[in-house]
Design a protein around this motif. Structure first.
Motif, mmCIF file in Angstrom:
data_model
loop_
_atom_site.group_PDB
_atom_site.id
_atom_site.type_symbol
_atom_site.label_atom_id
_atom_site.label_comp_id
_atom_site.label_asym_id
_atom_site.label_seq_id
_atom_site.Cartn_x
_atom_site.Cartn_y
_atom_site.Cartn_z
ATOM 1 N N LEU A 195 52.574 58.711 100.766
ATOM 2 C CA LEU A 195 53.897 58.073 100.782
ATOM 3 C C LEU A 195 55.042 59.009 100.404
ATOM 4 N N GLN A 196 54.846 59.810 99.337
ATOM 5 C CA GLN A 196 55.958 60.629 98.856
ATOM 6 C C GLN A 196 56.343 61.706 99.868
ATOM 7 N N GLU A 197 55.331 62.409 100.427
ATOM 8 C CA GLU A 197 55.637 63.434 101.435
ATOM 9 C C GLU A 197 56.325 62.810 102.633
ATOM 10 N N LEU A 198 55.875 61.600 103.011
ATOM 11 C CA LEU A 198 56.465 60.946 104.181
ATOM 12 C C LEU A 198 57.919 60.559 103.913
ATOM 13 N N LYS A 199 58.173 60.129 102.687
ATOM 14 C CA LYS A 199 59.559 59.763 102.341
ATOM 15 C C LYS A 199 60.487 60.962 102.473
ATOM 16 N N ASN A 200 59.949 62.166 102.214
ATOM 17 C CA ASN A 200 60.788 63.366 102.352
ATOM 18 C C ASN A 200 61.157 63.635 103.809
ATOM 19 N N ILE A 201 60.268 63.217 104.736
ATOM 20 C CA ILE A 201 60.571 63.425 106.157
ATOM 21 C C ILE A 201 61.561 62.372 106.642
ATOM 22 N N ALA A 202 61.331 61.116 106.225
ATOM 23 C CA ALA A 202 62.285 60.048 106.558
ATOM 24 C C ALA A 202 63.321 60.029 105.444
ATOM 25 N N MET A 203 64.424 60.773 105.672
ATOM 26 C CA MET A 203 65.311 61.059 104.538
ATOM 27 C C MET A 203 66.272 59.917 104.165
#
Ligand code: ATP
Length: 478
Positions: A195-203
């Motif tokens: 989740l956290q890495e993905l949140k960085n991509i979807a800014m």
């Protein structure tokens, strides 16, 4: 829960009509919840069970936005496997037909020049696996992704995972050429641990939706296990397939196994038993992979034996049974594998073959999916009847495979992969190649020595006969 209509979600009439043609009349929960947010222009992360319609949840809003302002390249979809890329492109093509949608599929193992040409023709949608797209970006100035409106990561958690295929470097290259102002949509049945890495991509403060359910697999799936010693596994497999094919004529079965080699051997073995079997694994030529999958989808072959290259995303409605020939090491892998059946409200069965060494794996799977697997009843006597025949057949198939260049091909593929990833210098790679060749020659030599040995035995029996009294007295008569 009462399902709403597509129209109340803000979808245009032409798209609703397209959906009806595909038998899609009411939105599934992931579509109902994610589509309005996407149509409002928000980034979105959608986590819903396998077979719940996540693909249409992103394809439909993208097509609606595209119809309002059509240009190319409008949308980029990234996905971990080549077969999945074709499946997603197909959904875009079918639903987007009235738009005259132009799509371009960019995956490894296919003609790079043709892909470059298609990319330079500004398709509306590009569906790609990260490695090949990154190669195009590194090597070509004939297309630009700098104006895309949508970036979609399907099976998003797999794209970020550092598994046997590590996409992270390629993703960096791709993200580096995309505009910061874009909508990013991330979907999977197993998003939570990344989740956290993905949140960085979807800014842009993504809208996050996860289906609320106690379990992580669908209720329509009957999840079973068989406890078996390693040596009896194949006999169970043959017995299960025999029973399924005797009882159901229109069923298709996917069998998952852990390695390409095992996949190949099991395919050969099941063919010896006259089961209509075909395989899918990463050591096959890409065209063969597509051809095999097409034959399985068309039910020309009822049994597909695959590695985890087929574990995610593939949507084949006729699949009623998934058999795990090995217990998956990760609960996530289990969830995706068994999700190839019981899709879109249909029923399905999964059977996992469990050895005494895998029991801890089953416990962690059960903990993750919040469901207890039930034992699958088998008449043991029937399995023991075929045990010797199955094991001998398997051994024969292993010997047959050893006489081909399968192992050598594997080494060459490994070498190519290492060069591509920059992990091996050319000379190291050459060394690996040479040692692979030497071991192949040694294997061949050993089999020739064995053959020679047998012949020598034969000659000695023959000469014993010649020198025997019987033969000698016969000679004396002349
Ligand atoms: N609203 C709907 N009503 C009925 N069927 C639908 C609907 N939306 C999609 N489908 C069908 O459901 C099937 C599964 O959809 P899809 O492949 O998108 O699942 P998924 O959620 O992406 O699964 P996975 O996690 O395994 O990739 C497809 O055959 C699709 O056509």
């Amino acid at each position: 829960m009462k399902m709403s209509e597509f129209s109340s979600l803000g979808l245009s009439d032409w798209l609703i009509k397209q959906c009806k043609q595909l038998g899609i009349s009411k939105p599934t929960p992931v579509q109902e919840n994610c589509m309005p947010a996407i149509l409002q222009g928000r980034d979105c992360m959608g986590c819903a069970k396998t077979g719940s319609g996540k693909t249409a949840a992103f394809v439909l809003p993208v097509l609606q936005k595209l119809s309002e302002d059509p240009y190319g390249i409008f949308c980029l979809v990234l996905t971990p496997t080549r077969e999945l890329a074709y499946q997603i492109a197909e959904q875009f093509r079918v639903l987007g037909k009235p738009l005259g949608l132009r799509d371009c599929i960019v995956v490894g193992g296919m003609d790079m020049v043709a892909q470059a040409l298609e990319l330079s023709n500004q398709p509306h949608v590009v569906v790609a696996t990260p490695g090949r797209l990154a190669d195009h970006i590194r090597g070509s100035k004939t297309f630009s992704l700098s104006r895309i409106q949508f970036l979609i990561l399907d099976e998003a958690d797999r794209l970020l995972e550092q598994g046997c295929t590590d996409f992270t470097k390629d993703l960096e290259v791709i993200l580096g050429v995309l505009p910061a102002k874009r909508q990013t949509l991330l979907f999977s049945a197993t998003l939570t641990d990344t989740l956290q890495e993905l949140k960085n991509i979807a800014m842009n403060k993504p809208f996050f939706w996860e289906s609320k359910s106690e379990t992580r697999t669908v209720e329509e799936l009957d999840q079973r296990y068989i406890l078996t010693p390693e040596k009896v596994k194949d006999a169970y497999l043959v017995h299960l397939i025999q029973t399924f094919t005797d009882e159901h004529h229109d069923w298709s079965i996917i069998i998952f196994t852990n390695t390409c080699k095992n996949c190949q051997i099991l395919t050969m073995m099941l063919r010896e038993f006259n089961f209509p079997t075909i395989s899918l694994h990463s050591m096959m030529k890409q065209k063969q992979r597509f051809a095999n999958l097409a034959k399985f989808k068309a039910s020309v072959y009822k049994i597909l034996i695959a590695t985890d290259v087929a574990a995610r995303g593939l949507d084949i409605p006729t699949v009623q049974v998934v058999i795990n020939h090995n217990t998956p090491g990760l609960p996530k892998t289990y969830i995706h594998r068994v999700g190839r059946t019981a899709r879109a409200g249909r029923n399905g069965v999964s059977i996992t073959l469990v050895t005494q060494y895998d029991i801890h794996l089953v416990h962690s799977i059960e903990e993750q999916i919040q469901t207890k697997l039930k034992e699958y009843p088998v008449v043991e006597k029937e399995v023991h009847k075929i045990l010797t025949q199955v094991n001998v057949t398997r051994r024969e198939c292993e010997i047959k495979l050893e006489s081909t260049d399968f192992d050598e091909k594997k080494e060459i593929n490994k070498r190519k992969q290492m060069i591509l990833e920059g992990k091996a210098s050319y000379f190291l790679a050459e060394y690996i190649h040479v040692s692979a060749s030497i071991s192949f020659i040694l294997i061949k030599l050993t089999s020739y020595i064995q053959l020679f040995h047998k012949m020598a035995g034969f000659i000695s029996i023959f000469s014993d006969f010649i020198l025997s009294d019987k033969c000698f007295s016969y000679e004396l008569q002349f």
